[in-house]
Every structure is written in C-alpha cells, then in structure tokens.
Write an enzyme that holds these catalytic residues in place. Structure first.
Site, mmCIF file in Angstrom:
data_model
loop_
_atom_site.group_PDB
_atom_site.id
_atom_site.type_symbol
_atom_site.label_atom_id
_atom_site.label_comp_id
_atom_site.label_asym_id
_atom_site.label_seq_id
_atom_site.Cartn_x
_atom_site.Cartn_y
_atom_site.Cartn_z
ATOM 1 N N HIS A 123 6.033 -49.108 2.767
ATOM 2 C CA HIS A 123 6.347 -47.707 3.038
ATOM 3 C C HIS A 123 6.103 -46.855 1.794
ATOM 4 O O HIS A 123 6.582 -47.182 0.707
ATOM 5 C CB HIS A 123 7.801 -47.582 3.478
ATOM 6 C CG HIS A 123 8.169 -46.215 3.929
ATOM 7 N ND1 HIS A 123 8.905 -45.347 3.147
ATOM 8 C CD2 HIS A 123 7.900 -45.556 5.072
ATOM 9 C CE1 HIS A 123 9.085 -44.207 3.802
ATOM 10 N NE2 HIS A 123 8.487 -44.306 4.972
ATOM 11 N N ASP B 38 1.907 -31.881 6.922
ATOM 12 C CA ASP B 38 2.354 -33.272 6.907
ATOM 13 C C ASP B 38 3.166 -33.480 8.176
ATOM 14 O O ASP B 38 4.251 -32.919 8.326
ATOM 15 C CB ASP B 38 3.205 -33.544 5.666
ATOM 16 C CG ASP B 38 3.692 -34.992 5.586
ATOM 17 O OD1 ASP B 38 3.387 -35.780 6.490
ATOM 18 O OD2 ASP B 38 4.394 -35.323 4.610
ATOM 19 N N MET B 39 2.636 -34.265 9.104
ATOM 20 C CA MET B 39 3.300 -34.383 10.397
ATOM 21 C C MET B 39 3.171 -35.785 10.972
ATOM 22 O O MET B 39 2.176 -36.482 10.773
ATOM 23 C CB MET B 39 2.702 -33.393 11.393
ATOM 24 C CG MET B 39 1.224 -33.589 11.629
ATOM 25 S SD MET B 39 0.571 -32.450 12.869
ATOM 26 C CE MET B 39 -0.276 -33.608 13.947
ATOM 27 N N LYS C 248 -2.873 -35.894 23.573
ATOM 28 C CA LYS C 248 -3.448 -35.440 22.297
ATOM 29 C C LYS C 248 -2.786 -36.134 21.107
ATOM 30 O O LYS C 248 -3.463 -36.653 20.212
ATOM 31 C CB LYS C 248 -3.318 -33.920 22.182
ATOM 32 C CG LYS C 248 -4.121 -33.169 23.237
ATOM 33 C CD LYS C 248 -3.976 -31.659 23.093
ATOM 34 C CE LYS C 248 -4.788 -30.939 24.168
ATOM 35 N NZ LYS C 248 -4.673 -29.467 24.086
ATOM 36 N N GLY D 87 3.818 -26.063 6.087
ATOM 37 C CA GLY D 87 4.297 -26.457 4.767
ATOM 38 C C GLY D 87 5.011 -25.368 3.998
ATOM 39 O O GLY D 87 5.630 -25.633 2.963
#
Length: 336
Positions: free
Chosen positions: A119, A177-178, A227, A309
């Site tokens: 991670h 960032d998703m 999607k 962001g």
C-alpha cells in the site's frame, strides 16, 4: 469520537519514531510519515496517520520488508521497472515517480511500473511531485477485492484509484485523485456508526442488490455503473498485469494475512509539456482554464465552481497553520 488537533510536524515526528521502533530505516520512516501527513493535511484522513498502527502490525508480523533492496531496471529509453522487494509502498512509489520525472525531463516522457510493493498511500502525493516540476503526472494502483463488477454480485475489483497532476503557471496545480468505487468503505462504516442510511448506489448486499442500510453492505459499487467499472479494470491492467502483479480477486488482502507480502503493483507516467507544445503557453492556458471555471455561474446550492483537488488544497493551507485533526485514540497510540 473525540479528536485532537496537533501541528503536522509534531505528528510526523511521532510517526517516524513509532516506525523506527520496529527497526525500519530512518529515511524510509520519514518518507512514509511525510505521505501520511500529506493526506491528513488535505483532509483525507482515511489515508493519513491512522494507518500507522496497521503498518506496524504488518511489519511486526513479517508482511513488510524492513530492509528492502529497491532496484531500478531501465528497460528502454523512457521505460523502467522498479522492484520494491516488498518494502513500504510509499517509498517504492516515490522512487518510481522520481525515475519517471527524470526520464520526462530528459526525454519528454517517463513510464515506470513498480512491482513487489505494498500500500502506497494517497496517489495525490506522487502526481503533485510531477506538477511541482511543471510536468504532468499520472498514477494508478490496485487494491484487494471489495467492488463488484458492473452486472455482478460478488466483489472482484479493488477501489483501484487513479490520479492526475497538471501544473499551471500561477495557480495551484490541478490534482485529480479518485477511487473508481462510488465511495470508500470508510464512508459506509461512518454512516453505520452514526446510524444513518446510505444513498442508493453506494453498496450492495450478498445478492448484488443496492441497499441503503449500511449494515447490509457486502461490497461496494463502481462509480457511474459501467464507466467506473471500465476505469477500474484499466487501473488493474496498468498497475497489476503490466507491472507483473496479481489482479482483482488474486490481490492479497490489506487487513488479512499480515505475515504475507502483498506483491502490489503501481503505474506512473510523467509527461513534459514542452515536448508537445510551448510550455509557457500551456501553463498560462491552464491558469486561464482555472480562472474561467472559477468565474462560471454556480448552480443553486453552490457558492463557486471549483476544480478537482481544490478543496483539499484549501484544507492543506488551513491545516498547515492550525494543525491536523486526528482521532484522540490515534494520537495516544502514536505518543506512547
């Protein structure tokens, strides 16, 4: 839940000290702490210092290599593979992004995969590194299964995040960032703790049916139906298959088998705008795009149109001055 607010540097010091107690090298402990604090500063506490205890448990059980021999294999003019030797993903990913940045500066593009990793924390940290160098950064990584494929009822994919960082001239960079799931599991657990129903579409039960009772959630849903599902598969292909790592249900669990290495993969791409267009014009046009979005008429219920962001950047500005807010139990763990 009781919380405390502490200056970021103090929390970082505590995290470094806690990690060093396990025998982790100081420079690795500092890098991990920096990336965890980055998340807390931005208000993304799910990827912040609360993860420290888990990492230490994994270190103590043998599921993380305390003294990895991280190597770089330059496989082509603009490509490389980083072998992390099952050390901390934060350190391995940072090295991979560094290699990609140097390649982009010299050759226009850098593409690097990382293997035998773990991670790596918030991807925004790594793409922001590229943006600070006036380069475009892309990052992907995969996680263990918790998300159902579109049309399926059993989890197959991870939350599989993707991130982009794009520089501007005077404005702060665009940082997207998703996760490719609708929400993180932590959000559902929060609603459960508060006794609230979740919106339809966040999670499914054992039969794959959408539920609003958080206690019945067995898996998460991909955002946007097919999607998000498609994007999640792309992330798994780039950070899993392309990196020579496992994919989907074959990824070792983060919170299970703490004595086993996870062998995660990551993908990084860095692009130098000056190899494609006039760099100053590109940066100025990014400023213009941001300004025009800010000046767009807001819909009812909104004060202003923001860019991806931006909320996190505003959080960081505030929290650098006022300190980061973390659970009191997390602070007590770090301080003792």
């Amino acid at each position: 839940m009781s919380t405390v607010t502490v200056q970021a540097e103090e929390v970082k010091r505590l995290v470094v000290a806690k990690l060093e107690q396990t025998g982790l090298e100081k420079d690795h402990a500092e890098k991990v702490a920096s990336i965890l604090i980055h998340a807390d500063l931005r208000g993304v506490s799910s990827h912040g210092v609360l993860r420290t205890e888990h990492y230490i448990n994994r270190l103590n059980e043998g599921g993380l290599n305390k003294t990895p021999n991280i190597s770089v294999n330059n496989t082509g003019p603009v490509t490389a593979v980083v072998d992390g030797d099952n050390g901390f993903g934060h350190v391995i990913a940072d090295k991979a992004m560094e290699v990609a940045i140097e390649s982009a500066k010299e050759n226009g593009v850098g593409m690097v995969t990382a293997m035998n990793s773990s991670h790596c924390g918030a991807l925004s940290y790594f793409v922001n590194r590229a943006a600070e160098e006036q380069l475009i950064g892309i990052a992907m990584t995969h996680t263990d299964k918790i998300v159902v494929p579109f049309g399926g009822k059993k989890p197959f994919l991870g939350t599989n995040p993707i991130a982009y960082g794009v520089p501007a001239k005077k404005k702060k960079p665009f940082i997207l960032d998703m996760a490719t799931s609708t929400v993180a599991l932590g959000k559902i657990l929060q609603f459960k703790e508060e006794g609230k129903d979740i919106p339809a579409g966040w999670g499914v039960d054992a039969e794959g049916n959408t539920v609003t009772d958080p206690s019945k959630v067995e898996a998460l849903s991909p955002f946007g139906g097919p999607k998000g599902y498609g994007l999640s598969l792309i992330v798994d292909i780039f950070s899993g298959l392309l990196a020579g790592a496992a994919f989907g249900p074959h990824v070792n669990k983060m919170y299970g088998d703490l004595d086993k290495y996870r062998h995660l993969g990551h993908y990084f791409c860095v692009i130098n705008p000056s190899y494609f267009t006039d760099k100053d014009s590109f940066l100025e046009n990014m400023d213009q795009m941001i300004d025009e979005l800010h000046n767009a008429s807001p819909a009812e219920g909104f004060d202003k149109v923001l860019i991806p962001g931006e909320i996190e950047q505003l959080n960081e500005e505030k929290n650098r001055k006022e300190g980061v807010t973390i659970a009191a139990s997390v602070y007590e763990y770090l301080a003792n």
